[in-house]
Motif scaffolding. Sequence first.
Motif, PDB file in Angstrom:
ATOM      1  N   VAL A   8      96.532 -24.344  33.094  1.00  0.00           N
ATOM      2  CA  VAL A   8      95.411 -24.924  34.070  1.00  0.00           C
ATOM      3  C   VAL A   8      94.621 -25.801  33.022  1.00  0.00           C
ATOM      4  O   VAL A   8      94.834 -25.742  31.895  1.00  0.00           O
ATOM      5  CB  VAL A   8      94.535 -23.408  34.364  1.00  0.00           C
ATOM      6  N   ALA A   9      93.819 -26.651  33.457  1.00  0.00           N
ATOM      7  CA  ALA A   9      93.055 -27.565  32.826  1.00  0.00           C
ATOM      8  C   ALA A   9      92.005 -28.266  33.431  1.00  0.00           C
ATOM      9  O   ALA A   9      92.130 -28.446  34.925  1.00  0.00           O
ATOM     10  CB  ALA A   9      93.860 -28.630  31.937  1.00  0.00           C
ATOM     11  N   LEU A  10      90.865 -28.703  33.173  1.00  0.00           N
ATOM     12  CA  LEU A  10      89.943 -29.500  33.817  1.00  0.00           C
ATOM     13  C   LEU A  10      90.453 -30.897  33.961  1.00  0.00           C
ATOM     14  O   LEU A  10      91.028 -31.510  32.982  1.00  0.00           O
ATOM     15  CB  LEU A  10      88.468 -29.517  32.905  1.00  0.00           C
ATOM     16  N   ALA A  11      90.711 -31.353  35.045  1.00  0.00           N
ATOM     17  CA  ALA A  11      91.175 -32.514  35.515  1.00  0.00           C
ATOM     18  C   ALA A  11      90.351 -33.815  35.422  1.00  0.00           C
ATOM     19  O   ALA A  11      90.590 -35.206  35.477  1.00  0.00           O
ATOM     20  CB  ALA A  11      91.934 -32.894  36.931  1.00  0.00           C
ATOM     21  N   THR A  12      89.060 -33.689  35.626  1.00  0.00           N
ATOM     22  CA  THR A  12      87.764 -34.639  35.409  1.00  0.00           C
ATOM     23  C   THR A  12      87.183 -34.612  33.947  1.00  0.00           C
ATOM     24  O   THR A  12      87.403 -33.659  33.541  1.00  0.00           O
ATOM     25  CB  THR A  12      86.790 -34.013  36.534  1.00  0.00           C
ATOM     26  N   PRO A  13      86.705 -35.460  33.650  1.00  0.00           N
ATOM     27  CA  PRO A  13      85.839 -35.731  32.485  1.00  0.00           C
ATOM     28  C   PRO A  13      85.216 -34.467  32.260  1.00  0.00           C
ATOM     29  O   PRO A  13      84.520 -33.860  33.190  1.00  0.00           O
ATOM     30  CB  PRO A  13      85.094 -37.004  32.413  1.00  0.00           C
ATOM     31  N   SER A  14      84.995 -34.026  30.785  1.00  0.00           N
ATOM     32  CA  SER A  14      83.903 -32.960  30.564  1.00  0.00           C
ATOM     33  C   SER A  14      82.665 -33.411  30.587  1.00  0.00           C
ATOM     34  O   SER A  14      82.437 -34.349  30.382  1.00  0.00           O
ATOM     35  CB  SER A  14      84.627 -32.336  29.104  1.00  0.00           C
ATOM     36  N   GLY A  15      81.805 -32.111  31.028  1.00  0.00           N
ATOM     37  CA  GLY A  15      80.470 -32.523  31.048  1.00  0.00           C
ATOM     38  C   GLY A  15      80.113 -32.282  32.431  1.00  0.00           C
ATOM     39  O   GLY A  15      80.815 -32.202  33.432  1.00  0.00           O
ATOM     40  N   ALA A  16      78.738 -32.362  32.737  1.00  0.00           N
ATOM     41  CA  ALA A  16      78.303 -32.230  34.094  1.00  0.00           C
ATOM     42  C   ALA A  16      78.313 -33.192  34.894  1.00  0.00           C
ATOM     43  O   ALA A  16      78.209 -34.422  34.517  1.00  0.00           O
ATOM     44  CB  ALA A  16      76.817 -31.619  33.773  1.00  0.00           C
TER      45      ALA A  16
END
Length: 468
Positions: A8-16
């Motif tokens: 699992v991972a965040l696929a979009t850039p980190s941050g709000a």
Amino acid sequence: MIHQETIVALATPSGAGAVAIIRMSGNDAISIASEVFQSVSGKDLSQQKTHTIHLGTIVDGTKVYDQVLVSIFKNPNSYTGENVIEISCHGSTFIQQQIIQLLLRKGCRMAQPGEFTLRAFLNGKLDLSQAEAVADLIASDNEASHQIAMQQMRGGFSSEIAKLREELLNFASLIELELDFAEEDVEFADRTQFHNLLNRIEFVLKRLIDSFAVGNVIKNGIPVAIVGEPNVGKSTLLNALLNEERAIVSDIAGTTRDTIEDELVIDGIGFRFIDTAGIRETKDVVESIGIKKTFEKIEQAQVVLFLIDSLQLIIENENTVKIEIEKIKNQFPQKPLIVVTNKIDKLNSEQRIQFDNQLSIINYQLLIEISAKNKMGIDELKNQLLSFVNTGALRNNETIVTNTRHYDSLLKALEEIQKVKFGLNSNLPSDLMAIDIRQALYYFGEITGEVTNDELLGNIFANFCIGK
């Protein structure tokens, strides 16, 4: 890496942001998602078709995390070739982390850099050169680099290499077969056809190798050094090219003590302009360091803009300018040098005649007149810079090599092909030619990934972002 685990991972850039996408891949991706997802229509996620999207909430027992959209991609029809789930949630960093931590508790582990694309390669969804093009596509910051990355990701480069490799492999099989009948002295491989094939492979390899000069420029941008005496308008020219006040401009000579760099895209090609300290004799220690850096930047640049103040050219001896130009040309003979005469707008009619006479003595071919302050001649200068980039291959949609690893393998493959040609022309025994053919096939395989090792894969995918 353990490729049986669900990652699992965040696929979009980190941050709000407005929306974030959390990606899972692995055998248990759908079953894990089913545990934490409640559909608004009461559907069981595990029973839904591939390539469908479902609205619902992410929950942990009675705790509701967010309302989300869940996309299902079942193996083998997914990016990685495994079961893939993508959760589109609201872009709060708190929500993102809460959902990821929940999935980790349910049996996922965090993906390593490039692991999704690595799995796509291992599962035969992409070959290695296509996988590397994914990273280039993400990093592309101008039209030309984007176009090349798209072509390579679609398999343009790898299909050309694979075709050559297949034809060479067919002849290699016939050469190897001859070794089994060495005592009968028979030839299964037609030597004339083999010679024609080697010539064709050599031609294609040389074309691909030559394209690296253009590809490297397009991928990394062209460094352009702006040099000249103090107060001739180097910083004003940089600001005019970038169309913003990037460098400090003043009438005080020696204002620029260090190099200033910025990038500009001209017709899809990236240029990196370097404003340098003015070249002159000085006792100022800081300014001397800046001048030393100027020559270091000229060394690194691919193009040099030598800037002259038009009024100074009239007052000073034109031979002094000519000597300065020749000094740079002699020190850096391989670098294109453009002489740029600035402040042309300040010349009156009488000074203009004197100025033209001085230029005729300098007699330098690549010479452009500008007024950096009024942005006169800037477009002509940009067009001259573009002329140094051979974009013909790009316009014709030819394969262009941008990857240093590919370039190195192509050079080695060409060397082996030339050895095979020499052996064929010298009537060397089949067993000796077979050794060089195997080596050429090995280097072809290195490019597309038929030949790999863990260290190579680790080096390539370590440069990817984590969600890719």
